[in-house]
Design a protein around this motif. Structure first.
Motif, mmCIF file in Angstrom:
data_model
loop_
_atom_site.group_PDB
_atom_site.id
_atom_site.type_symbol
_atom_site.label_atom_id
_atom_site.label_comp_id
_atom_site.label_asym_id
_atom_site.label_seq_id
_atom_site.Cartn_x
_atom_site.Cartn_y
_atom_site.Cartn_z
ATOM 1 N N PHE A 1 -3.764 17.332 -0.804
ATOM 2 C CA PHE A 1 -2.657 17.953 -1.541
ATOM 3 C C PHE A 1 -2.126 19.216 -0.862
ATOM 4 C CE2 PHE A 1 -4.428 15.282 -4.934
ATOM 5 C CZ PHE A 1 -3.259 14.691 -5.378
ATOM 6 N N LEU A 2 -2.757 19.640 0.257
ATOM 7 C CA LEU A 2 -2.216 20.797 0.966
ATOM 8 C C LEU A 2 -0.861 20.441 1.587
ATOM 9 C CD1 LEU A 2 -2.790 23.739 1.646
ATOM 10 C CD2 LEU A 2 -3.844 22.966 3.786
ATOM 11 N N ASP A 3 -0.785 19.269 2.213
ATOM 12 C CA ASP A 3 0.492 18.854 2.812
ATOM 13 C C ASP A 3 0.950 17.487 2.288
ATOM 14 O OD1 ASP A 3 -1.380 17.236 3.949
ATOM 15 O OD2 ASP A 3 -0.920 17.747 6.032
ATOM 16 N N LEU A 4 0.323 17.010 1.236
ATOM 17 C CA LEU A 4 0.603 15.711 0.636
ATOM 18 C C LEU A 4 0.583 14.597 1.699
ATOM 19 C CD1 LEU A 4 0.916 14.650 -2.185
ATOM 20 C CD2 LEU A 4 3.378 14.669 -1.921
ATOM 21 N N SER A 5 -0.554 14.554 2.378
ATOM 22 C CA SER A 5 -0.761 13.484 3.353
ATOM 23 C C SER A 5 -1.865 12.565 2.847
ATOM 24 C CB SER A 5 -1.117 14.066 4.720
ATOM 25 O OG SER A 5 -2.317 14.824 4.631
ATOM 26 N N SER B 1 0.821 -1.224 0.000
ATOM 27 C CA SER B 1 0.000 0.000 0.000
ATOM 28 C C SER B 1 0.852 1.270 0.000
ATOM 29 C CB SER B 1 -0.941 0.008 1.200
ATOM 30 O OG SER B 1 -0.203 -0.032 2.403
ATOM 31 N N SER B 2 2.132 1.138 0.343
ATOM 32 C CA SER B 2 3.006 2.326 0.338
ATOM 33 C C SER B 2 3.268 2.852 -1.071
ATOM 34 C CB SER B 2 4.329 2.011 1.043
ATOM 35 O OG SER B 2 4.925 0.850 0.497
ATOM 36 N N TRP B 3 2.797 2.121 -2.116
ATOM 37 C CA TRP B 3 2.922 2.660 -3.482
ATOM 38 C C TRP B 3 2.218 4.009 -3.592
ATOM 39 C CZ3 TRP B 3 -1.004 4.250 -6.584
ATOM 40 C CH2 TRP B 3 -2.286 3.744 -6.365
ATOM 41 N N ILE B 4 1.172 4.208 -2.801
ATOM 42 C CA ILE B 4 0.371 5.443 -2.904
ATOM 43 C C ILE B 4 1.240 6.659 -2.566
ATOM 44 C CG2 ILE B 4 -1.626 6.680 -1.978
ATOM 45 C CD1 ILE B 4 -2.895 3.862 -1.475
ATOM 46 N N LYS B 5 1.925 6.582 -1.420
ATOM 47 C CA LYS B 5 2.796 7.696 -1.035
ATOM 48 C C LYS B 5 3.944 7.856 -2.035
ATOM 49 C CE LYS B 5 5.544 9.604 2.723
ATOM 50 N NZ LYS B 5 6.141 9.411 4.066
ATOM 51 N N GLU B 6 4.507 6.731 -2.451
ATOM 52 C CA GLU B 6 5.614 6.769 -3.427
ATOM 53 C C GLU B 6 5.182 7.474 -4.708
ATOM 54 O OE1 GLU B 6 9.535 5.757 -4.809
ATOM 55 O OE2 GLU B 6 8.648 5.569 -2.813
ATOM 56 N N TYR B 7 4.006 7.135 -5.215
ATOM 57 C CA TYR B 7 3.541 7.679 -6.493
ATOM 58 C C TYR B 7 3.273 9.179 -6.392
ATOM 59 C CZ TYR B 7 0.644 8.724 -10.531
ATOM 60 O OH TYR B 7 0.141 9.300 -11.667
ATOM 61 N N TYR B 8 2.537 9.597 -5.373
ATOM 62 C CA TYR B 8 2.161 11.019 -5.306
ATOM 63 C C TYR B 8 3.337 11.892 -4.902
ATOM 64 C CZ TYR B 8 -2.568 9.641 -6.313
ATOM 65 O OH TYR B 8 -3.674 9.145 -6.959
ATOM 66 N N THR B 9 4.294 11.333 -4.174
ATOM 67 C CA THR B 9 5.538 12.085 -3.910
ATOM 68 C C THR B 9 6.291 12.286 -5.218
ATOM 69 O OG1 THR B 9 5.654 11.109 -1.711
ATOM 70 C CG2 THR B 9 7.673 12.110 -2.568
ATOM 71 N N TRP B 10 6.357 11.215 -6.030
ATOM 72 C CA TRP B 10 6.999 11.327 -7.352
ATOM 73 C C TRP B 10 6.281 12.362 -8.216
ATOM 74 C CZ3 TRP B 10 4.225 10.163 -11.838
ATOM 75 C CH2 TRP B 10 4.957 10.219 -13.035
ATOM 76 N N ALA B 11 4.952 12.362 -8.183
ATOM 77 C CA ALA B 11 4.168 13.275 -9.041
ATOM 78 C C ALA B 11 4.492 14.728 -8.736
ATOM 79 C CB ALA B 11 2.680 13.004 -8.863
ATOM 80 N N GLY B 12 4.726 15.056 -7.456
ATOM 81 C CA GLY B 12 5.252 16.384 -7.119
ATOM 82 C C GLY B 12 4.225 17.497 -7.017
ATOM 83 N N PHE B 13 2.945 17.162 -6.869
ATOM 84 C CA PHE B 13 1.929 18.212 -6.740
ATOM 85 C C PHE B 13 1.539 18.351 -5.278
ATOM 86 C CE2 PHE B 13 -2.491 19.799 -6.796
ATOM 87 C CZ PHE B 13 -2.280 20.977 -7.517
ATOM 88 N N LYS B 14 1.703 19.571 -4.701
ATOM 89 C CA LYS B 14 1.342 19.790 -3.287
ATOM 90 C C LYS B 14 1.173 21.287 -3.038
ATOM 91 C CE LYS B 14 6.179 19.604 -1.816
ATOM 92 N NZ LYS B 14 7.158 19.018 -0.881
ATOM 93 N N ASP B 15 0.949 21.642 -1.769
ATOM 94 C CA ASP B 15 0.720 23.039 -1.353
ATOM 95 C C ASP B 15 -0.501 23.634 -2.051
ATOM 96 O OD1 ASP B 15 3.032 22.882 0.222
ATOM 97 O OD2 ASP B 15 4.291 23.455 -1.476
ATOM 98 N N TYR B 16 -1.532 22.805 -2.227
ATOM 99 C CA TYR B 16 -2.762 23.264 -2.877
ATOM 100 C C TYR B 16 -3.935 22.684 -2.090
ATOM 101 C CZ TYR B 16 -6.116 24.260 -6.630
ATOM 102 O OH TYR B 16 -7.172 24.741 -7.368
ATOM 103 N N ASN B 17 -4.865 23.532 -1.705
ATOM 104 C CA ASN B 17 -5.978 23.108 -0.844
ATOM 105 C C ASN B 17 -7.017 22.319 -1.642
ATOM 106 O OD1 ASN B 17 -7.623 22.792 1.382
ATOM 107 N ND2 ASN B 17 -8.598 24.811 1.144
ATOM 108 N N LEU B 18 -6.774 21.015 -1.746
ATOM 109 C CA LEU B 18 -7.689 20.113 -2.437
ATOM 110 C C LEU B 18 -7.520 18.714 -1.851
ATOM 111 C CD1 LEU B 18 -9.658 19.443 -4.834
ATOM 112 C CD2 LEU B 18 -7.611 18.989 -6.205
ATOM 113 N N VAL B 19 -8.649 18.075 -1.555
ATOM 114 C CA VAL B 19 -8.631 16.691 -1.092
ATOM 115 C C VAL B 19 -9.309 15.830 -2.153
ATOM 116 C CG1 VAL B 19 -9.416 15.072 0.686
ATOM 117 C CG2 VAL B 19 -8.658 17.378 1.337
#
Length: 525
Positions: free
Chosen positions: A444-448, A403-421
């Motif tokens: 995507f505000l804090d990529l959590s 399940s850690s693929w999720i964090k790996e993928y979105y960290t790679w994607a590089g989109f953050k600091d934007y107020n959207l869930v």
């Protein structure tokens, strides 16, 4: 004009400060005090006029009017012999041009699907399409979308002519950004600057121009042979910012509409079937009128609508096929003929236009040679199997056991600091949750990746994606156009706001190299 898709602005009646205007096309709102869009937030900046002071300290308003690049080293048109310039339609946006003793092909998509598994060819290409490609002296590919840059087509071509010269514009995201991943062996890709003539021989040259709305990826082309210009605007929303050559010999452009997941893949709120049907009808009519007006303004001798001949033929996309109504090329051509003297051509696969004959006498019965009687025009079967097999292979990939693929993928994607869930749900063919599939939130505000939606005020989107396509996209680091333009998602959003920064990032700005899953798997052990 709105920088998004060229709509006209009107006063925004909801704005009491008098600072914003609203676009009549998609209701985008522009704050004219800052020239930034309020809705959607964080999108384009509108261009301002340059302000200069005169000698008396007064204001001068100057609208910059640069010279047209195609006017450099102008050539007078020479007479063309019959058969000297011939344009043969193959499929969709693919034309085979004979220009003297040279051959040039535009955007070859002649086999397989586009946008994962969402688009399939409407027309049956001529049986000799591969021989035609192999005979070409050069190929032009307008942009990276897979109905123009077709790796299944190029794979077949590369098997015979890996060194064929392929020309692309110098876009911010390279057209062939995914070549290494594709496994297609092409060795002669030429990236050329915009607005400069590329000389092929003494009679033939071409110039690639960028789109005014999507300069990071879309291009169009002017081909000139013995002073006669052929203008192909392809999919550009505002080709060259709206500045184009008039009175060309032949102009071709898209016309159909329907190349988006909006609004068919949306539900909830205003997105009833009635609203969607009315929106599609209105948008198609606007597009038809815009194209007819453009042709009337530019006054080409001949106009050809193309680049819209696709169909959502996979059985699981029956709903999209029935609701995503596209414009009829004959309807556009009739509209053009009503308002101008422009000759129109609705192409059929294998039909050939002889430019010399048509310019001399548009009524010449040999000016357009139709395919032989009995030629199959429309496809009635598609080879889904091999392409679905590739997608399905991703479902069981080892990556998705962790399940850690999720964090790996979105960290790679590089989109953050934007107020959207965003809630991402993997589904089956019918967009019901896939048994054992992932269902998760991304803030995507804090990529959590919270278990519940956060308590702060936040916009929210729910994206259901067919498991084979989303995993194929994730595994290979592909752009989300395969999901969105390919109709492989169903979306809901609250509030009903288009998050341009989010979609623009995942459709255009993802990293050029895919996630390093080998390293990821090593760390998982």
């Amino acid at each position: 004009m709105c920088k998004h898709q060229g709509g006209l602005f009107i006063k925004d009646i909801e704005d009491f400060d008098g600072r914003s205007v609203r676009c009549t096309k998609h209701n985008w709102k522009l704050d004219v005090s800052s020239m930034k869009y309020i809705n959607p937030p964080g999108s384009f900046c509108q261009d301002e006029l340059v302000v200069e002071m005169d000698e008396g300290n007064g204001l001068l308003l100057l609208e910059l009017n640069p010279p047209n690049p195609w006017d450099s080293e102008p050539r007078s048109p020479e007479d063309l012999a019959y058969g000297e310039v011939q344009v043969t339609y193959l499929t969709h946006a693919c034309m085979d041009l004979k220009l003297g003793d040279k051959r040039m092909v535009f955007d070859p998509w002649l086999t397989g699907p586009a946008f994962a598994r969402g688009w399939w060819l409407l027309h049956e290409p001529p049986s000799d399409w591969l021989e035609r490609l192999c005979r070409a002296d050069l190929i032009y590919i307008s942009h990276m979308h897979s109905d123009h840059l077709s790796y299944p087509t190029l794979k077949k071509l590369a098997g015979r002519r890996p060194d064929i010269p392929i020309y692309v514009g110098n876009t911010e995201r390279p057209v062939f950004w995914n070549l290494n991943q594709s496994g297609v062996q092409l060795t002669n890709i030429k990236v050329v600057p915009f607005g400069i003539w590329q000389q092929v021989d003494k009679n033939l040259r071409f110039m690639i121009l960028m789109d005014g709305v999507h300069p990071e990826m879309d291009t169009c082309i002017i081909v000139e042979y013995k002073g006669h210009k052929i203008l192909n605007t392809v999919d550009c929303t505002r080709p060259n910012g709206g500045r184009l050559p008039g009175k060309v010999a032949l102009m071709m452009s898209d016309f159909a509409g329907g190349a988006s997941g909006f609004p068919m893949t949306f539900s909830g709120g205003k997105f009833t079937e009635e609203w969607k049907a009315q929106f599609i009808k209105t948008e198609r009519r606007k597009l038809l009128n815009y194209k007819a007006r453009l042709v009337k303004d530019l006054q080409p001798r001949i106009y050809c609508p193309f680049a819209g001949y696709f169909v959502e033929s996979h059985p699981s996309d029956k709903y999209i096929k029935e609701t995503n109504i596209k414009n009829d090329p004959n309807e556009l051509n009739n509209l053009i003929k009503k308002n101008s003297d422009v000759v129109t051509w609705t192409p059929r696969p294998g039909a050939t236009l002889d430019l010399g004959r048509m310019l001399k006498d548009p009524t010449d019965s040999k000016g357009i040679i139709e395919p032989p009687e009995g030629t199959k025009i429309y496809k009635d079967s598609w080879d889904f199997g091999p392409y679905l097999k590739i997608l399905n292979a991703s479902i069981e990939d080892e990556i998705f056991r962790h399940s850690s693929w999720i964090k790996e993928y979105y960290t790679w994607a590089g989109f953050k600091d934007y107020n959207l869930v965003v809630r991402m749900i993997e589904t089956d063919e019918d967009f019901s949750p896939f048994p054992g599939g992932y269902d998760y939130l991304v803030d995507f505000l804090d990529l959590s990746f919270p278990k519940e939606r956060p308590s702060r005020e936040h916009p929210y989107e729910e994206i259901r994606s067919r498991v084979d396509v989303i995993r194929h996209v994730v595994k290979n680091g592909l752009l989300w156009d395969d999901l969105y333009i390919g109709f492989q998602t169903r979306l809901q959003r609250d509030p009903d706001i288009y998050h341009h920064l989010f979609w623009n990032h995942f459709q255009i700005k993802l990293p050029l190299t895919p996630p390093n899953w080998k390293t990821f798997l090593v760390h998982c052990e």
